[in-house]
Design a protein around this motif. Structure first.
Motif, short mmCIF file in Angstrom:
data_model
loop_
_atom_site.label_atom_id
_atom_site.label_comp_id
_atom_site.label_asym_id
_atom_site.label_seq_id
_atom_site.Cartn_x
_atom_site.Cartn_y
_atom_site.Cartn_z
N VAL A 12 45.21 13.58 -11.28
CA VAL A 12 44.74 12.28 -10.81
C VAL A 12 44.62 12.58 -9.20
CG1 VAL A 12 45.80 10.03 -10.26
CG2 VAL A 12 45.63 10.81 -12.59
N PHE A 13 45.80 13.38 -8.65
CA PHE A 13 45.93 13.52 -7.24
C PHE A 13 44.72 14.16 -6.56
CE2 PHE A 13 50.94 13.57 -7.68
CZ PHE A 13 51.05 12.24 -7.37
N ALA A 14 44.33 15.27 -7.35
CA ALA A 14 43.23 16.13 -6.84
C ALA A 14 41.96 15.11 -6.98
CB ALA A 14 43.11 17.22 -7.78
N ALA A 15 41.80 14.26 -7.76
CA ALA A 15 40.66 13.34 -7.90
C ALA A 15 40.55 12.41 -6.74
CB ALA A 15 40.49 12.54 -9.19
N LEU A 16 41.77 11.83 -6.31
CA LEU A 16 42.03 10.62 -5.30
C LEU A 16 42.05 11.08 -4.03
CD1 LEU A 16 43.93 8.12 -7.46
CD2 LEU A 16 41.46 8.18 -7.19
N SER A 17 42.37 12.60 -3.79
CA SER A 17 42.89 12.88 -2.45
C SER A 17 41.60 12.78 -1.64
CB SER A 17 43.38 14.36 -2.58
OG SER A 17 43.35 15.23 -1.39
N GLY A 18 41.73 12.00 -0.40
CA GLY A 18 40.78 12.12 0.40
C GLY A 18 39.69 11.12 0.18
N LYS A 19 39.73 10.27 -0.99
CA LYS A 19 38.75 9.64 -1.34
C LYS A 19 39.01 8.00 -0.58
CE LYS A 19 36.62 12.77 -3.86
NZ LYS A 19 37.76 13.75 -4.03
N ASN A 20 38.02 7.29 -0.47
CA ASN A 20 38.32 5.85 0.05
C ASN A 20 38.39 4.81 -1.10
OD1 ASN A 20 35.59 6.11 -0.51
ND2 ASN A 20 35.12 4.98 1.12
N VAL A 21 38.85 5.16 -2.16
CA VAL A 21 39.19 4.03 -3.34
C VAL A 21 40.14 3.33 -2.76
CG1 VAL A 21 40.11 3.93 -5.63
CG2 VAL A 21 38.62 5.64 -4.95
#
Length: 496
Positions: free
Chosen positions: A139-148
């Motif tokens: 989860v941390f890797a998938a959301l890192s730096g994303k603008n969700v």
């Protein structure tokens, strides 16, 4: 002696090769749109005895040890960079997902395992328990730096950081029910509340002690501060696990406490743990890939049944668990759909799958193989489409801003001064102001500006433009006031 020397050198060479290949693999991950953990696992499988026969590995004890150490580092790094102001707004829905959500997911997957895989009820619930929780690393890797949107990202991060106790509790409970003739259910339920409660308390206390120690101790080298911080994370897990409480939950709570304090050499601590977390993630997934024997997976019955259970987890169990867990919370149907889709499975289920192997549960290798299929399916189907779904559902916000952070320069390491790096982005009242009109604390000076990759030496008439990076020298006593002032510029402009 010569053989021992050769073995040592051989292992070191292999380790370096695996890390280099792992880092290079991340480049392919970004271009292919495939989560990096999938490629890391594939790398381990290819290096294993069934394909290239470079490494033979079948020791679940070592795999579990490496997996737990990696999860400590990953949870600590994730917690350090999580703002408490964001987490406290979603604490209750995240806790509901981390408890009721895991229990509902476990039950639905267990029903699938019973009637599709033909497992006994206890073994079916064991499989459901192992894959019941989302994975912090994924989860941390998938959301890192994303603008969700911040609300959704915080909910998912908090859920993945706190749902391990329920999954571990259920997994160990069903192993005990399977392997022991007599088990006290009341004691098992009491054990869960003990794990959660004591994990929270120890994590909070050691987080306070850790942050105070980092700020008050004077070390000879700035490079020791990141090591000192990480040592507290490992100590937190060790002490909590020794009293049979949830060490992983304690680590995440301690990281939240430490990360939300003003820290000496904060930037160095964050960057060190970010790099170390990547290294441990590569090592962990490669090792778990080595533990998989592809020759055992080329069974069409196992393949189609495994993917069918994975389908039920992704498209039925997780959505039902999310919608029921968030019934009384203010989330739109679109937001619930996204949270359901972003419930990635990763390292935690695979690490938990080693518990039955170590406990000599019958058909534990078969359970591990099914868990592998479920994790791989989740990573490939969900992990590769999270950003696309967020955009499609219009659940993205403005690009994430980079908060001001301290540059711990060696030349001023022993001086009473710090250098602050500050990014001027849109919606900032600094834009258009000149240096001489800035309202900054005393003993604070803007030393340099990076604009369009060029260095500018500021004068009183120099104006600040959008996209500028300011390097501000401040004495340590004024740092807190300076950061507060800089944040005010952003907050006031957003309010308008």
């Amino acid at each position: 002696m010569l053989l021992h020397h050769f073995d040592t050198d051989y292992i070191i060479l292999l380790l370096s090769t695996l890390l280099i290949l792992g880092v290079i693999t991340t480049k392919f991950s970004t271009r292919l749109g495939v989560p990096s953990l999938v490629l890391f696992i594939m790398l381990g499988m290819i290096m294993g005895s069934d394909i290239l026969d470079i490494i033979y590995f079948d020791n679940p004890n070592i795999a579990q040890l490496i997996g737990v150490l990696a999860l400590i580092v990953i949870l600590f790094e994730g917690g350090l960079q999580t703002k408490w102001s964001s987490i406290k707004k979603v604490a209750y829905p995240s806790l509901s997902l981390a408890t009721l959500g895991v229990l509902l997911t476990t039950t639905i997957v267990a029903l699938a395992a019973k009637y599709i895989l033909g497992m006994d009820w206890l073994v079916a619930f064991l499989l459901g328990s192992i894959v019941g929780s989302t994975d912090a690393a994924a989860v941390f890797a998938a959301l890192s730096g994303k603008n969700v949107k911040q609300k959704l990202a915080s909910t998912l991060e908090a859920e993945s950081g706190t749902n391990d106790p329920m999954a571990v509790f259920l997994t160990l409970s069903f192993i005990q029910l399977i392997t022991m003739e007599e088990s006290n259910v009341a004691l098992l339920i009491g054990s869960f509340f003990w794990q959660m409660g004591i994990g929270l308390v120890i994590g909070f206390i050691l987080g306070k002690i850790g942050s105070n120690s980092i700020n008050k101790i004077s070390l000879d080298s700035s490079g020791l501060y990141p090591v000192f911080a990480l040592a507290f994370a490992i100590l937190t897990y060790g002490l909590t696990a020794m009293v049979n409480a949830s060490g992983l939950l304690a680590v995440y709570v301690a990281a939240l406490v430490i990360g939300n304090k003003e820290l000496t050499y904060r930037h160095s601590i964050l960057r060190f743990n970010e790099g170390f977390a990547w290294m441990m993630q590569i090592l962990m997934f490669v090792i778990l890939g080595l533990l998989v024997f592809p020759s055992q997976l080329w069974d069409w019955t196992l393949i189609w049944k495994g993917f069918l259970v994975a389908f039920i987890l992704i498209f039925i169990a997780r959505p039902i668990a999310v919608y029921l867990s968030l019934t009384f919370f203010k989330f739109t149907n679109k937001e619930k759909l996204f949270i359901a889709w972003a419930g990635l499975r990763g390292a935690v289920p695979i690490v938990l799958a080693t518990f039955p192997m170590i406990s000599n549960v019958e058909n534990s290798q078969v359970i591990f193989n099914y868990v592998f299929f479920i994790v791989l399916s989740s990573a490939l189907i969900q992990g590769s489409s999270i950003v696309y779904l967020a955009n499609k559902l219009k659940l993205t916000g403005p690009n994430k801003t980079t908060p001001p952070h301290t540059l711990e320069l060696v030349s001023i390491g022993k001086a009473n001064a710090e250098m602050i790096e500050y990014h001027v982005e849109e919606a900032n009242q600094l834009i258009g102001q000149t240096m001489k009109n800035l309202e900054l604390p005393k003993n604070v000076l803007v030393n340099a500006i990076i604009r369009n990759e060029a260095l500018i030496t500021p004068s009183g008439e120099t104006s600040i433009l959008k996209g500028d990076i300011l390097y501000i020298l401040s004495d340590k006593k004024s740092v807190k006031e300076l950061k507060h002032k800089l944040n005010e510029y952003v907050d006031r402009s957003i309010a308008h």
